[in-house]
Enzyme design. Structure first.
Site, PDB file in Angstrom:
ATOM      1  N   PRO A  33       0.835  -1.208   0.000  1.00 33.44           N
ATOM      2  CG  PRO A  33       0.022  -1.020   2.168  1.00 33.44           C
ATOM      3  CD  PRO A  33       0.733  -1.966   1.252  1.00 33.44           C
ATOM      4  CB  THR A  35      -0.257   7.635   0.765  1.00 33.28           C
ATOM      5  OG1 THR A  35      -0.837   6.961   1.894  1.00 33.28           O
ATOM      6  CG2 THR A  35      -0.935   8.975   0.581  1.00 33.28           C
ATOM      7  CB  ALA A  66      -3.756   4.352   4.026  1.00 37.35           C
ATOM      8  CD  GLN A 108      -2.187   0.518   4.892  1.00 40.00           C
ATOM      9  OE1 GLN A 108      -2.094   1.704   4.603  1.00 40.00           O
ATOM     10  NE2 GLN A 108      -1.140  -0.265   5.089  1.00 40.00           N
ATOM     11  CE1 TYR A 187      -0.082   8.555   8.646  1.00 42.72           C
ATOM     12  CE2 TYR A 187       0.886   6.425   8.109  1.00 42.72           C
ATOM     13  CZ  TYR A 187       0.725   7.773   7.845  1.00 42.72           C
ATOM     14  OH  TYR A 187       1.379   8.350   6.776  1.00 42.72           O
ATOM     15  NE  ARG A 234       2.597  -2.109   5.409  1.00 41.44           N
ATOM     16  CZ  ARG A 234       3.074  -1.112   4.673  1.00 41.44           C
ATOM     17  NH1 ARG A 234       2.647   0.132   4.860  1.00 41.44           N
ATOM     18  NH2 ARG A 234       3.986  -1.338   3.749  1.00 41.44           N
ATOM     19  N   GLY A 324       7.026  -1.750  -2.687  1.00 41.74           N
ATOM     20  CA  GLY A 324       6.317  -0.507  -2.914  1.00 41.74           C
ATOM     21  C   GLY A 324       6.796   0.210  -4.156  1.00 41.74           C
TER      22      GLY A 324
END
Length: 380
Positions: A33, A35, A66, A108, A187, A234, A324
């Site tokens: 994942p 962003t 996400a 996610q 986060y 995760r 990624g």
């Protein structure tokens, strides 16, 4: 231009098929994942996102970027969400495009916690404790000093776990095979795990058992909503993203993984895993199911697209390998690894987050670059 076929290397274990619960994966490569800030201002995915993910559908599994489970969880402008009907409809166009291209997707789910701003969400961020993110944060109006988050009440903590569960149901309705609970990278859930962001003295703070409680409650709520075999999680042990500081990583994560291990989840996804790191071996021993490991790659992508790093992780006990930036810059990464072909480098990191097709859907495949002929249907 004369087309030349690269010398095919020995077959990679990354290209062997695998199973993930009921899913049959054609290879062990997971698109991690990432962003990308390409959703609408209200968090709704559009046609550009559908094209981007469909280009990368040869990954064994795509874990989509996400998506926020509620409004206050929004991190930055143009971040995807999954808490309104229009979000579900937008994501359904994405999963449909990927399925038509032969791919499989999880979504996610991420709550930003203190990584947010009133100029972005219209709301004061919430967090385990009123500890602001150091420095500035990007908003629609540019960089602004980070806001002091409001400390969550116990009732709000329980409601947020419910928001994750509702978001998971929305994700399944949108066509995802499952969801990944994001408890990493600084986060909200990670903020509960780390002592520098969690100063609570109630049942959600203090001891290791207290600090892992929220992650466990969220994961259990999601698993109850959509089934444990549709639920992944995760973690980023020792990670420092978004100014997180852990001082008890070696104690914290074995305790958390031991609790998660009893839930029969789809997978555990470890960020920036290193084969030589003793903690990876400890967590592998505690985890009975599928382990996805994400290697730490240098700023400039290796010429093999992460193949060697991924193979080392498989040898160290991982079942699947998440990459990624190699997938970001190489929609045909699976084919490049199979052929031993060089990879595209990420052209400009600024373009990762600014919106639009440039630096998003315009990275060429080997065929488009004129390096090799188009693959046959059997090779896809």
């Amino acid at each position: 231009m004369t087309r030349t076929t690269p010398r095919t290397p020995a077959p990679s274990p990354l290209l062997q098929p695998a199973r993930l619960g009921p899913l049959h994966l054609p290879n062990r490569l997971v698109m991690a994942p990432m962003t990308r800030n390409r959703a609408g201002a209200d968090g709704t995915p559009g046609a550009l996102m559908a094209a981007y993910y469909a280009q990368r559908a040869t990954a064994g599994l795509i874990v989509a970027e996400a998506a926020t489970p509620n409004a206050v969880g929004q991190t930055y402008p143009d971040i995807a969400a999954i808490h309104r009907p229009e979000h579900v409809a937008g994501w359904r166009s994405v999963t449909g495009a990927v399925a038509a291209a032969g791919g499989r997707m999880f979504l996610q789910i991420q709550h930003g916690g203190r990584v947010g701003h009133p100029e972005t969400s219209g709301l004061t961020p919430v967090a385990p404790s009123p500890v602001p993110l150091p420095g500035t944060i990007f908003t629609p109006g540019g960089h602004r000093p980070a806001a002091v988050p409001r400390e969550m009440t116990a009732a709000e903590i329980r409601a947020t776990a419910g928001d994750f569960a509702a978001a998971a149901r929305n994700a399944v309705a949108a066509g995802f095979a499952g969801v990944e609970v994001h408890s990493a990278n600084g986060y909200l859930l990670h903020q509960f795990l780390a002592r520098n962001t969690n100063h609570r003295t109630d049942a959600y703070g203090g001891s290791v058992a207290g600090r892992i409680r929220f992650t466990l409650e969220v994961v259990r709520a999601v698993a109850a909503a959509i089934g444990p075999r549709r639920t992944g999680v995760r973690l980023s042990p020792g990670g420092t993203a978004n100014a997180i500081r852990e001082d008890d990583t070696a104690e914290l994560y074995p305790a958390l993984v031991a609790e998660l291990a009893g839930l029969d989840l789809a997978y555990l996804h470890l960020v920036r895993a290193e084969p030589e790191e003793p903690l990876l071996g400890r967590l592998r021993a505690l985890w009975p199911g599928t382990l996805i490991a994400n290697p730490l790659l240098p700023d400039r992508l290796p010429a093999d697209g992460g193949r060697a790093a991924g193979e080392r992780l498989l040898a160290a006990g991982a079942d699947l390998v998440a990459l990624g930036r190699p997938f970001l810059a190489n929609p045909d990464l699976v084919r490049r690894i199979a052929l031993g072909a060089p990879v595209n480098e990420v052209r400009d990191r600024y373009l990762m987050y600014v919106g639009g097709a440039t630096g998003y859907t315009d990275y060429p495949t080997l065929t488009e670059a004129g390096a090799v002929p188009a693959p046959s249907a059997a090779a896809l």
